[in-house]
Design a protein around this motif. Structure first.
Motif, PDB file in Angstrom:
ATOM      1  N   ASN A  23      12.381  18.039  58.191  1.00  0.00           N
ATOM      2  CA  ASN A  23      11.809  19.022  59.147  1.00  0.00           C
ATOM      3  C   ASN A  23      12.039  18.531  60.657  1.00  0.00           C
ATOM      4  O   ASN A  23      12.464  19.546  61.400  1.00  0.00           O
ATOM      5  CB  ASN A  23      10.357  19.155  59.072  1.00  0.00           C
ATOM      6  N   ASP A  24      12.264  17.466  60.897  1.00  0.00           N
ATOM      7  CA  ASP A  24      12.517  16.972  62.449  1.00  0.00           C
ATOM      8  C   ASP A  24      13.939  17.406  62.489  1.00  0.00           C
ATOM      9  O   ASP A  24      14.579  17.934  63.793  1.00  0.00           O
ATOM     10  CB  ASP A  24      12.377  15.524  62.512  1.00  0.00           C
ATOM     11  N   SER A  27      14.099  21.126  63.300  1.00  0.00           N
ATOM     12  CA  SER A  27      13.753  21.407  64.636  1.00  0.00           C
ATOM     13  C   SER A  27      14.948  21.040  65.509  1.00  0.00           C
ATOM     14  O   SER A  27      15.043  21.680  66.787  1.00  0.00           O
ATOM     15  CB  SER A  27      12.431  20.413  64.883  1.00  0.00           C
ATOM     16  N   LEU A  30      17.829  23.399  65.716  1.00  0.00           N
ATOM     17  CA  LEU A  30      17.325  24.519  66.419  1.00  0.00           C
ATOM     18  C   LEU A  30      17.216  24.522  68.029  1.00  0.00           C
ATOM     19  O   LEU A  30      17.730  25.421  68.611  1.00  0.00           O
ATOM     20  CB  LEU A  30      16.074  25.313  66.123  1.00  0.00           C
ATOM     21  N   SER A  31      16.801  23.302  68.359  1.00  0.00           N
ATOM     22  CA  SER A  31      16.681  22.976  69.673  1.00  0.00           C
ATOM     23  C   SER A  31      18.227  22.599  70.264  1.00  0.00           C
ATOM     24  O   SER A  31      18.281  23.271  71.306  1.00  0.00           O
ATOM     25  CB  SER A  31      15.820  21.559  69.940  1.00  0.00           C
ATOM     26  N   TYR A  79      16.248  26.987  56.169  1.00  0.00           N
ATOM     27  CA  TYR A  79      15.990  27.348  57.626  1.00  0.00           C
ATOM     28  C   TYR A  79      15.059  28.209  57.460  1.00  0.00           C
ATOM     29  O   TYR A  79      13.888  28.266  58.520  1.00  0.00           O
ATOM     30  CB  TYR A  79      16.986  27.524  58.523  1.00  0.00           C
ATOM     31  N   TYR A  82      11.740  26.792  56.613  1.00  0.00           N
ATOM     32  CA  TYR A  82      11.279  25.551  57.670  1.00  0.00           C
ATOM     33  C   TYR A  82      10.592  26.790  58.877  1.00  0.00           C
ATOM     34  O   TYR A  82       9.630  26.179  59.347  1.00  0.00           O
ATOM     35  CB  TYR A  82      12.321  24.867  58.281  1.00  0.00           C
ATOM     36  N   ILE A  83      11.384  27.653  59.334  1.00  0.00           N
ATOM     37  CA  ILE A  83      10.852  28.665  60.273  1.00  0.00           C
ATOM     38  C   ILE A  83       9.626  29.139  60.003  1.00  0.00           C
ATOM     39  O   ILE A  83       8.439  29.203  60.575  1.00  0.00           O
ATOM     40  CB  ILE A  83      11.997  29.641  60.734  1.00  0.00           C
ATOM     41  N   ALA A  86       6.948  26.570  60.322  1.00  0.00           N
ATOM     42  CA  ALA A  86       6.663  26.174  61.476  1.00  0.00           C
ATOM     43  C   ALA A  86       6.107  27.321  62.072  1.00  0.00           C
ATOM     44  O   ALA A  86       5.057  27.006  63.158  1.00  0.00           O
ATOM     45  CB  ALA A  86       7.988  25.939  62.408  1.00  0.00           C
ATOM     46  N   LEU A  92       2.756  26.309  68.480  1.00  0.00           N
ATOM     47  CA  LEU A  92       4.183  26.753  68.818  1.00  0.00           C
ATOM     48  C   LEU A  92       4.162  27.803  69.855  1.00  0.00           C
ATOM     49  O   LEU A  92       5.072  27.988  70.552  1.00  0.00           O
ATOM     50  CB  LEU A  92       4.628  27.080  67.668  1.00  0.00           C
ATOM     51  N   LYS A 117       8.534  28.691  71.754  1.00  0.00           N
ATOM     52  CA  LYS A 117       9.169  28.535  70.604  1.00  0.00           C
ATOM     53  C   LYS A 117       8.795  29.422  69.362  1.00  0.00           C
ATOM     54  O   LYS A 117       9.674  29.555  68.750  1.00  0.00           O
ATOM     55  CB  LYS A 117       8.768  26.992  70.049  1.00  0.00           C
ATOM     56  N   TYR A 121      11.833  31.085  67.364  1.00  0.00           N
ATOM     57  CA  TYR A 121      12.158  30.873  66.057  1.00  0.00           C
ATOM     58  C   TYR A 121      12.092  32.022  65.487  1.00  0.00           C
ATOM     59  O   TYR A 121      13.012  32.315  64.361  1.00  0.00           O
ATOM     60  CB  TYR A 121      10.957  30.004  65.367  1.00  0.00           C
TER      61      TYR A 121
END
Length: 140
Positions: A23-24, A27, A30-31, A79, A82-83, A86, A92, A117, A121
C-alpha cells in the motif's frame, strides 16, 4: 505444538507487513505521479521562455511522467483496489497537495492549485484507469 504456533504467527505477520508495504508503494507511486506532473509543467513553462536551455530537460521529464502513468496503468486491478480502499479513509479529504505548478514568486490562490488526496485519487482512477488517458489533465 509451540513451534507450529510460532511458525504460523511469523507467516501471518509477514503477509500483514507485506500488505502495508505494498500500500505504501502504491501511495508513493501516486504521489510521484503528481510530482512528475508538476515538475514537467515547470519545465514546460521554462522551455517556452528559454527553449535552448530547457527543451531537452522538458522532454526527458515528460518521458518520466508518461512512464509513471504507464506504470500505474499496467496494474489497473491493483491500483483500483488500492484507490477504493484509500477512498474509504475519511482523513483523505483533509490531506491537500499541489496539483499544478505554482510560481511562488507571485501571489497565488491556494484553492486554484491545491487538491485533496481524495479528489486526486478519484481523478487518477477515472482518467488513467477508467478512461485510459495517457496523462492527467493540466487542470481539473
Amino acid at each position: 505444538m509451540k513451534s507450529i504456533l510460532i511458525i504460523l504467527l511469523f507467516s501471518t505477520s509477514h503477509t500483514g507487513f507485506s500488505q502495508i508495504i505494498d500500500n505504501d508503494s502504491m501511495s508513493m507511486a501516486l504521489s510521484q505521479l503528481v510530482s512528475y506532473k508538476i515538475d514537467y509543467e515547470k519545465l514546460k513553462r521554462d522551455a517556452e521562455l528559454n527553449p535552448e536551455r530547457y527543451s531537452k530537460s522538458r522532454d526527458s521529464l515528460y518521458a518520466v511522467y508518461v512512464a509513471q502513468c504507464n506504470k500505474i496503468k499496467s496494474k489497473p486491478d491493483q491500483y483500483l483496489k488500492y484507490i477504493d480502499w484509500a477512498l474509504q479513509r475519511t482523513e483523505l479529504s483533509d490531506e491537500h497537495i499541489f496539483y499544478n505548478y505554482v510560481d511562488m514568486t507571485e501571489q497565488f490562490d491556494a484553492n486554484k492549485y491545491l487538491i485533496s488526496k481524495r479528489k486526486l485519487y478519484l481523478a487518477i482512477k477515472y482518467i488513467l484507469l477508467v478512461k485510459n488517458e495517457d496523462v492527467l489533465p493540466e487542470y481539473l
